[in-house]
Design a protein around this motif. Structure first.
Motif, short mmCIF file in Angstrom:
data_model
loop_
_atom_site.label_atom_id
_atom_site.label_comp_id
_atom_site.label_asym_id
_atom_site.label_seq_id
_atom_site.Cartn_x
_atom_site.Cartn_y
_atom_site.Cartn_z
N ARG B 118 0.83 -1.15 0.05
CA ARG B 118 0.01 -0.05 0.01
C ARG B 118 0.96 1.23 -0.12
NH1 ARG B 118 -2.94 -2.31 4.09
NH2 ARG B 118 -2.17 -1.05 5.65
N ASN B 119 1.80 1.15 0.25
CA ASN B 119 3.03 2.23 0.48
C ASN B 119 3.12 3.02 -1.05
OD1 ASN B 119 5.26 3.93 0.08
ND2 ASN B 119 6.14 3.09 1.95
N PRO B 120 2.54 4.27 -0.95
CA PRO B 120 2.66 5.25 -2.13
C PRO B 120 3.69 5.08 -2.87
CG PRO B 120 1.37 6.21 -0.63
CD PRO B 120 2.01 5.31 0.25
N THR B 121 4.90 5.59 -2.04
CA THR B 121 6.14 5.63 -2.74
C THR B 121 6.60 4.53 -3.47
OG1 THR B 121 6.62 7.02 -1.00
CG2 THR B 121 8.45 6.72 -2.36
N VAL B 122 6.60 3.31 -3.01
CA VAL B 122 6.64 2.02 -3.30
C VAL B 122 5.93 1.74 -4.77
CG1 VAL B 122 7.06 -0.47 -2.96
CG2 VAL B 122 7.38 1.21 -0.99
N LYS B 123 4.65 2.03 -4.62
CA LYS B 123 3.80 1.72 -5.60
C LYS B 123 4.37 2.64 -6.71
CE LYS B 123 -1.13 1.03 -4.33
NZ LYS B 123 -2.20 1.69 -3.89
N THR B 124 4.67 3.81 -6.70
CA THR B 124 5.13 4.76 -7.81
C THR B 124 6.13 4.20 -8.46
OG1 THR B 124 4.03 6.35 -6.70
CG2 THR B 124 5.32 7.23 -8.48
N GLU B 125 7.09 3.72 -7.61
CA GLU B 125 8.52 3.55 -8.10
C GLU B 125 8.34 2.19 -8.87
OE1 GLU B 125 11.76 4.62 -7.15
OE2 GLU B 125 11.19 6.53 -6.01
N ILE B 126 7.60 1.22 -8.21
CA ILE B 126 7.56 0.05 -9.23
C ILE B 126 6.76 0.21 -10.52
CG2 ILE B 126 5.62 -1.99 -9.01
CD1 ILE B 126 6.20 -2.44 -6.06
N ALA B 127 5.85 1.32 -10.58
CA ALA B 127 5.12 1.49 -11.88
C ALA B 127 6.18 2.11 -12.69
CB ALA B 127 3.98 2.52 -11.77
N LEU B 128 7.08 2.92 -12.12
CA LEU B 128 8.10 3.78 -12.86
C LEU B 128 8.98 2.83 -13.45
CD1 LEU B 128 8.87 6.79 -13.15
CD2 LEU B 128 10.45 6.26 -11.20
N ARG B 129 9.43 1.74 -12.83
CA ARG B 129 10.50 0.74 -13.30
C ARG B 129 9.94 -0.27 -14.09
NH1 ARG B 129 12.20 3.27 -8.95
NH2 ARG B 129 14.48 3.55 -8.73
N GLY B 130 8.36 -0.45 -14.30
CA GLY B 130 7.67 -1.48 -14.93
C GLY B 130 7.88 -2.75 -14.18
N PHE B 131 8.06 -3.08 -13.11
CA PHE B 131 8.29 -4.28 -12.51
C PHE B 131 7.02 -5.06 -12.26
CE2 PHE B 131 11.86 -2.57 -9.61
CZ PHE B 131 13.04 -3.23 -10.45
N GLU B 132 5.80 -4.44 -12.36
CA GLU B 132 4.54 -5.18 -12.03
C GLU B 132 4.53 -6.54 -11.08
OE1 GLU B 132 3.05 -5.93 -16.26
OE2 GLU B 132 3.28 -3.81 -16.41
#
Lengths: 344, 344
Positions: B118-132
């Motif tokens: 749920r951590n928004p920073t982690v969510k954003t960074e995951i999206a940014l790096r395309g990790f899915e």
């Protein structure tokens, strides 16, 4: 060895065993059958590391850290009592080898969340503990921690139950992934060593002997405690009268005799008699009590001897931990260098 | 302090800052505005720890560990060049303080997977790096690692951008949870220190100056490189003729002048002139080039000076790392004791 091993021509390393227990309570007959007995044998053939996994025990015991602390010396006493010999096995405390936490930290980068969530052992354990979505991160990631425990000592053999094989596979995946990054075989793959005798049921007939189910006979139990437990042992619920034919299958008394009675001929005779009828449970249990008392008496006596000087036991653990640290530190050093984390 | 603090009457601890960078490339004007400039000021007021987060950089750079290794000394040179003073700030290398990995290992038990997801920073960074779904576990769990970095030094202030505030909240949750288990306030909560000047846009007008976007002006850039970059700076695409009225908003040249030109009166005049028309981009850029050259020339010169003896820079990092280790080891010792992981 991975298929793309670059050191295929190097001699195979000497077998190293990594094994251990979570110090959350006294060890029982289930441990004895499943692992302790084997360790006593292994220590002559292999280099054996026996880990008191206190840090791992915390993953689901954060609410009772005192229990874990207290049981470290208790489990060590169980080890000494059954004959694990600190001069032939390296017994150590996991948390006192911080190199293991460091390796875990790096290995977390070598495994995906999706892969951890697919691990059948982790799945089962999560269901068992009723964590659902509230899994502590340390619990989901404990395969990385186990990979660290195993690979830090370059263990090649890991005694585990059938259900733990996915953990070994995951460890080897991490090892291979690391070696690919390192471009050489720094870490070593391991094999599961599944004991021939499977899991011992609880005295109540449940599939697993487990402290939390309250169906154990502990290695340190008194003669009276053993006698009382044997009385409760689950037999054949259809065997109401002595003259009735009885069932041996699923009959815990016979399952225990299979595991511990060394007089196999007499046991087979007893089984035949029980099956055709005319043999009462009380006779079978009397035999079981005798076998268990004979087996556990010397273990209990040794345990009591060692327990007189817990300071000496802690000193033994300290020495074992220092030895283990030295080995783990060597691996961490190689790992750091391979990851470019070496500067001074 | 947590609401159930038991030491409410104790004096507030002296402010401690934990800050740092991932050594994945040269630092640029964005870093200078957002953090480096402040650190030079903070080191007089606070006890400041500046971390070269090489281990954290590995969470998404396992495929290029050499890059991380190489940039440790480069970023250290940037620090020295801007005036971060190793006698007033403790500059250290994260991976060489293994106590941080150990703390992370324990903190993983204090945060659930659901909470990390749920951590928004982690969510954003995951999206940014395309990790899915293929997020490395080390990436999902890096808030636990950050909590470790912060709390190991009992930092009370952590300079971060607005977008990193959820990380600070998560750190404090871990701190509170730990203190509840320890039944006393061993760890210290921290506050985000958000810089007044927000994020510096890239020279191309994109919201973020970033090495990966190729839109930076680096602190070590030569005079020619700065000049070339200034020529490319995004201004007002509607300002075609000198006589046209121009827009100051979103005009990177003016945004940079706002950040770096100390002659505010002249700048306001220039803005007014540009807005009403008659001031060409080339004049504005000439001013910007002058301001940047004047600001960066002494930084570059100092950088080149320090770069002549990288051995000395590494020695400075070694000493800083030793100091940092001492502090972190003290915290780990307290944490271990509180968790019952202390035996010898």
């Amino acid at each position: 060895m991975s298929q793309n091993a670059t050191t295929a021509s190097a001699p195979a390393p000497a077998p190293v065993i990594l094994t251990g227990d979570r110090p959350t309570g006294p060890l029982h007959l289930g441990h004895f059958v499943g692992s302790l007995r084997n360790r006593v044998a292994y220590q002559d053939e292999y280099r054996q590391f026996v880990m008191l996994a206190d840090a791992q025990a915390l993953t689901d015991n954060m609410d009772d850290t005192e229990k874990v602390h207290r049981n470290v010396v208790e489990v060590a006493l169980d080890y000494l009592a059954v004959g694990i010999d600190p001069t032939r096995s390296t017994i150590f405390i996991q948390s006192q080898v911080p190199e293991l936490a460091e390796l875990t930290f790096y290995y977390l980068n070598l495994v995906t969340v999706a892969r951890l969530e697919r691990n059948p052992t982790v799945k089962t354990e999560i269901a068992l503990r009723g964590f659902e979505r509230d899994i502590p991160a340390g619990f989901l990631t404990y395969p990385a921690s186990q990979a660290s425990d195993i690979s830090a000592f370059k263990a090649t053999l890991v005694p585990v139950g059938e259900d733990q094989i996915p953990m070994i596979e995951q460890c080897n995946e991490i090892v291979r992934r690391f070696n690919r990054i390192a471009k050489r075989d720094i870490l070593v793959e391991c094999k599961a060593l599944v004991p021939e005798i499977g899991r011992l049921p609880g005295i109540d007939g449940k599939a697993k002997m487990s402290k939390s189910l309250g169906n154990t006979i502990n290695l340190g139990d008194s003669a009276d405690q053993i006698r009382a437990a044997v009385k409760q042992v689950y037999t054949d619920p259809l065997h109401l009268k002595v003259s009735d034919p009885g069932h041996v299958e699923g009959n815990v008394a016979f399952l225990y005799l299979d595991a511990f009675d060394t007089d196999k001929a007499a046991l087979e005779e007893m089984k035949a008699h029980y099956t055709r009828g005319g043999l009462g449970d009380s006779i079978v249990k009397k035999r079981l009590d005798l076998v268990l008392q004979e087996m556990l008496e010397p273990i209990r006596t040794r345990r009591e001897e060692f327990a007189k000087d817990k300071g000496q036991v802690m000193q033994m653990l300290k020495e074992g931990t220092m030895k283990a640290r030295e080995v783990a530190a060597g691996t961490v050093d190689e790992v750091r260098r391979a990851l470019g984390l070496s500067y001074f």
